[in-house]
Design a protein around this motif. Structure first.
Motif, PDB file in Angstrom:
ATOM      1  N   GLU A 144       0.831  -1.202   0.000  1.00 24.14           N
ATOM      2  CA  GLU A 144       0.000   0.000   0.000  1.00 24.14           C
ATOM      3  C   GLU A 144       0.867   1.254   0.000  1.00 24.14           C
ATOM      4  OE1 GLU A 144      -4.003   1.386   2.294  1.00 24.14           O
ATOM      5  OE2 GLU A 144      -2.282   0.906   3.559  1.00 24.14           O
ATOM      6  N   SER A 145       1.948   1.253   0.791  1.00 28.95           N
ATOM      7  CA  SER A 145       2.832   2.412   0.832  1.00 28.95           C
ATOM      8  C   SER A 145       3.545   2.604  -0.497  1.00 28.95           C
ATOM      9  CB  SER A 145       3.860   2.262   1.960  1.00 28.95           C
ATOM     10  OG  SER A 145       4.737   1.186   1.692  1.00 28.95           O
ATOM     11  N   MET A 146       3.881   1.491  -1.157  1.00 30.60           N
ATOM     12  CA  MET A 146       4.524   1.585  -2.478  1.00 30.60           C
ATOM     13  C   MET A 146       3.560   2.153  -3.498  1.00 30.60           C
ATOM     14  SD  MET A 146       7.690   0.644  -2.391  1.00 30.60           S
ATOM     15  CE  MET A 146       8.051   0.213  -4.087  1.00 30.60           C
ATOM     16  N   ALA A 147       2.271   1.768  -3.377  1.00 32.29           N
ATOM     17  CA  ALA A 147       1.270   2.219  -4.349  1.00 32.29           C
ATOM     18  C   ALA A 147       0.995   3.713  -4.228  1.00 32.29           C
ATOM     19  CB  ALA A 147      -0.027   1.433  -4.162  1.00 32.29           C
ATOM     20  N   THR A 148       1.101   4.229  -2.982  1.00 33.54           N
ATOM     21  CA  THR A 148       0.793   5.643  -2.784  1.00 33.54           C
ATOM     22  C   THR A 148       2.002   6.547  -2.975  1.00 33.54           C
ATOM     23  OG1 THR A 148       1.175   5.373  -0.415  1.00 33.54           O
ATOM     24  CG2 THR A 148      -1.101   5.136  -1.185  1.00 33.54           C
ATOM     25  N   GLU A 149       3.186   5.969  -3.144  1.00 38.66           N
ATOM     26  CA  GLU A 149       4.387   6.783  -3.357  1.00 38.66           C
ATOM     27  C   GLU A 149       4.317   7.445  -4.726  1.00 38.66           C
ATOM     28  OE1 GLU A 149       9.223   6.183  -3.574  1.00 38.66           O
ATOM     29  OE2 GLU A 149       7.998   4.742  -2.449  1.00 38.66           O
ATOM     30  N   LEU A 150       4.546   8.746  -4.752  1.00 33.85           N
ATOM     31  CA  LEU A 150       4.391   9.504  -5.988  1.00 33.85           C
ATOM     32  C   LEU A 150       5.501   9.192  -6.974  1.00 33.85           C
ATOM     33  CD1 LEU A 150       2.699  11.745  -7.359  1.00 33.85           C
ATOM     34  CD2 LEU A 150       4.307  13.391  -6.400  1.00 33.85           C
ATOM     35  N   SER A 151       5.111   8.933  -8.222  1.00 34.21           N
ATOM     36  CA  SER A 151       6.088   8.669  -9.272  1.00 34.21           C
ATOM     37  C   SER A 151       6.885   9.935  -9.568  1.00 34.21           C
ATOM     38  CB  SER A 151       5.372   8.204 -10.545  1.00 34.21           C
ATOM     39  OG  SER A 151       6.259   8.207 -11.645  1.00 34.21           O
ATOM     40  N   LEU A 152       8.152   9.764  -9.899  1.00 36.47           N
ATOM     41  CA  LEU A 152       8.995  10.910 -10.246  1.00 36.47           C
ATOM     42  C   LEU A 152       9.091  11.101 -11.760  1.00 36.47           C
ATOM     43  CD1 LEU A 152      11.898  10.389  -7.663  1.00 36.47           C
ATOM     44  CD2 LEU A 152      10.038  12.060  -7.561  1.00 36.47           C
ATOM     45  N   ASN A 153       8.215  10.427 -12.491  1.00 36.98           N
ATOM     46  CA  ASN A 153       8.243  10.492 -13.959  1.00 36.98           C
ATOM     47  C   ASN A 153       7.134  11.365 -14.544  1.00 36.98           C
ATOM     48  OD1 ASN A 153      10.445   8.691 -14.122  1.00 36.98           O
ATOM     49  ND2 ASN A 153       9.063   6.933 -13.875  1.00 36.98           N
ATOM     50  N   ILE A 154       6.424  12.107 -13.692  1.00 36.97           N
ATOM     51  CA  ILE A 154       5.356  12.986 -14.192  1.00 36.97           C
ATOM     52  C   ILE A 154       6.001  14.212 -14.839  1.00 36.97           C
ATOM     53  CG2 ILE A 154       3.341  14.378 -13.557  1.00 36.97           C
ATOM     54  CD1 ILE A 154       3.023  12.514 -11.117  1.00 36.97           C
ATOM     55  N   ASN A 155       5.594  14.513 -16.059  1.00 37.86           N
ATOM     56  CA  ASN A 155       6.192  15.632 -16.795  1.00 37.86           C
ATOM     57  C   ASN A 155       5.497  16.937 -16.430  1.00 37.86           C
ATOM     58  OD1 ASN A 155       7.507  17.316 -18.552  1.00 37.86           O
ATOM     59  ND2 ASN A 155       6.517  16.531 -20.407  1.00 37.86           N
ATOM     60  N   ILE A 156       6.035  17.628 -15.428  1.00 35.82           N
ATOM     61  CA  ILE A 156       5.416  18.887 -15.008  1.00 35.82           C
ATOM     62  C   ILE A 156       5.953  20.088 -15.784  1.00 35.82           C
ATOM     63  CG2 ILE A 156       4.835  18.071 -12.690  1.00 35.82           C
ATOM     64  CD1 ILE A 156       7.307  19.631 -11.686  1.00 35.82           C
ATOM     65  N   LYS A 157       6.817  19.818 -16.771  1.00 35.28           N
ATOM     66  CA  LYS A 157       7.225  20.914 -17.657  1.00 35.28           C
ATOM     67  C   LYS A 157       6.072  21.313 -18.567  1.00 35.28           C
ATOM     68  CE  LYS A 157      12.173  19.755 -17.900  1.00 35.28           C
ATOM     69  NZ  LYS A 157      13.279  19.351 -18.805  1.00 35.28           N
ATOM     70  N   GLU A 158       5.176  20.375 -18.783  1.00 37.79           N
ATOM     71  CA  GLU A 158       4.017  20.603 -19.632  1.00 37.79           C
ATOM     72  C   GLU A 158       2.763  20.701 -18.769  1.00 37.79           C
ATOM     73  OE1 GLU A 158       4.254  21.152 -22.812  1.00 37.79           O
ATOM     74  OE2 GLU A 158       6.421  20.765 -22.846  1.00 37.79           O
ATOM     75  N   PRO A 159       1.694  21.343 -19.266  1.00 38.13           N
ATOM     76  CA  PRO A 159       0.434  21.389 -18.525  1.00 38.13           C
ATOM     77  C   PRO A 159      -0.151  19.991 -18.309  1.00 38.13           C
ATOM     78  CG  PRO A 159       0.469  23.061 -20.234  1.00 38.13           C
ATOM     79  CD  PRO A 159       1.662  22.180 -20.471  1.00 38.13           C
ATOM     80  N   ARG A 160      -1.121  19.899 -17.421  1.00 41.80           N
ATOM     81  CA  ARG A 160      -1.706  18.609 -17.067  1.00 41.80           C
ATOM     82  C   ARG A 160      -2.507  18.021 -18.223  1.00 41.80           C
ATOM     83  NH1 ARG A 160      -4.943  17.243 -11.415  1.00 41.80           N
ATOM     84  NH2 ARG A 160      -4.726  14.978 -11.591  1.00 41.80           N
ATOM     85  N   TRP A 161      -3.106  18.897 -19.029  1.00 39.74           N
ATOM     86  CA  TRP A 161      -3.979  18.425 -20.103  1.00 39.74           C
ATOM     87  C   TRP A 161      -3.280  18.551 -21.463  1.00 39.74           C
ATOM     88  CZ3 TRP A 161      -5.644  21.667 -16.123  1.00 39.74           C
ATOM     89  CH2 TRP A 161      -6.502  21.070 -15.192  1.00 39.74           C
ATOM     90  N   ASP A 162      -3.696  17.729 -22.402  1.00 36.24           N
ATOM     91  CA  ASP A 162      -3.099  17.675 -23.736  1.00 36.24           C
ATOM     92  C   ASP A 162      -3.216  19.030 -24.434  1.00 36.24           C
ATOM     93  OD1 ASP A 162      -2.199  17.092 -26.250  1.00 36.24           O
ATOM     94  OD2 ASP A 162      -3.792  15.656 -26.749  1.00 36.24           O
ATOM     95  N   GLN A 163      -2.065  19.662 -24.678  1.00 36.31           N
ATOM     96  CA  GLN A 163      -2.058  20.997 -25.277  1.00 36.31           C
ATOM     97  C   GLN A 163      -2.131  20.998 -26.800  1.00 36.31           C
ATOM     98  OE1 GLN A 163      -2.000  24.032 -23.037  1.00 36.31           O
ATOM     99  NE2 GLN A 163      -2.936  22.191 -22.185  1.00 36.31           N
TER     100      GLN A 163
END
Length: 334
Positions: free
Chosen positions: A11-30
């Motif tokens: 459960e703790s592994m599942a809730t750990e936030l991935s470090l592969n989220i691309n926050i250089k781009e907006p959340r929605w498809d631009q």
């Protein structure tokens, strides 16, 4: 007992936030208008103006830590995106500096609804036209400077030239059209402020960003690697911003005059003329809540251009050092 330990471990592994989220781009498809609209509805949210300095700095810390591969314990993906949009609402995307409060995109609706509402209400006398066109162009100058593309500085002389030229253009257009519409139906006169604003945008934005037209704006490949500066990219960016700004003003300056022209013939406004300005401001605000993000979304923020359309010297530079690049990207500004 082992099964219980394994359950909590997974459960703790599942809730750990991935470090592969691309926050250089907006959340929605631009690449889609809908995705860009969702993005700008968040960016232009006036509630962002109420956030404290501590909240802004916390958001900056979360984003900068995440970019370096560190995620705060317990940080969720929704919280990460919320931090990103708080960060984007207050800090310039190229320079990272905190933007002037009234120059931020989240200030567009409350500031424009007040200024535009007053421009549409007090358009009958020359002093009122002069004052509100001056106020509007002063605000536009701040917005254009705050949301400029790239990281190049703008000199005081450039700021002054753009400001004076745009204000003069707006006032001359407004007064000229006002005199021409004296003998036309009253509804025509109500559209004079919009014509003045459109003319001023065509003057103000290119002048405010003249350094970009002279020296170019940063262009990158799809991975964000800087390839140089292009004047052609700057020209495309500025044209797109002018179109967006005029489109943003159109509903707020075209729809309320029709409604107010009808309402002023009714008994209510004849009996309570002081309600004219509040009603006008409210109608403008209602239009701007939707027009602002939707018109910002007309063109991708991270705009693109084929290498073959760039200046010959930039084309040669890219083909020599990055022969596989066919399309370049740049921040068009807002």
């Amino acid at each position: 007992m082992c099964f219980v330990f394994l359950f909590f471990f997974l459960e703790s592994m599942a809730t750990e936030l991935s470090l592969n989220i691309n926050i250089k781009e907006p959340r929605w498809d631009q690449s889609t208008f809908v995705g860009r609209a969702k993005h700008f509805f968040t960016v232009t949210d006036p509630r962002n103006l109420l956030l404290s300095s501590r909240t802004l700095e916390d958001a900056r810390r979360v984003i900068e830590d995440y970019r370096m591969g560190k995620a705060s314990p317990g940080l969720t993906e929704d919280q990460l995106w919320r931090a990103k949009y708080i960060y984007d609402s207050a800090f310039h995307p190229d320079t990272g500096e905190k933007m002037i409060l009234i120059g931020r995109m989240s200030a567009q609706v409350p500031m424009n609804m007040t200024i535009t509402g007053c421009m549409l209400t007090f358009y009958r006398t020359t002093p009122a036209v002069l004052f509100w066109q001056w106020v509007n162009q002063s605000f536009n100058a701040i917005v254009n400077y705050t949301n400029r593309s790239g990281d190049a500085p703008i000199t005081v002389n450039q700021l002054g030239t753009a400001y004076i030229s745009a204000t003069t253009g707006a006032v001359v257009t407004a007064l000229g059209l006002k005199s021409l519409t004296k003998h036309l139906p009253p509804i025509i006169g109500r559209y004079v402020p919009f014509a003045a604003v459109a003319a001023a945008n065509c003057i103000n934005i290119p002048l405010m960003r003249q350094r970009e037209l002279k020296f170019g704006i940063p262009i990158t490949d799809e991975n964000g690697n800087r390839l140089g500066e292009s004047k052609k990219a700057a020209q495309q960016a500025i044209v797109q911003v002018v179109i967006s700004r005029i489109g943003m003003a159109a509903p707020a300056m075209a729809i309320p005059p029709v409604i107010m022209n009808a309402l002023e013939k009714r008994a209510f406004l004849k009996r309570y003329p002081m309600m004219n300005a509040p009603l006008q401001v409210g109608l403008v605000g209602l239009c701007l809540v939707f027009a602002t993000p939707l018109c910002c979304a007309l063109f991708p923020q991270n705009s693109s251009m084929r290498v073959s359309r760039l200046e010959p010297e930039i084309q040669a530079q890219i083909r020599e050092k990055n022969p596989g690049v066919e399309v370049v990207y740049f921040n068009k500004g807002l």
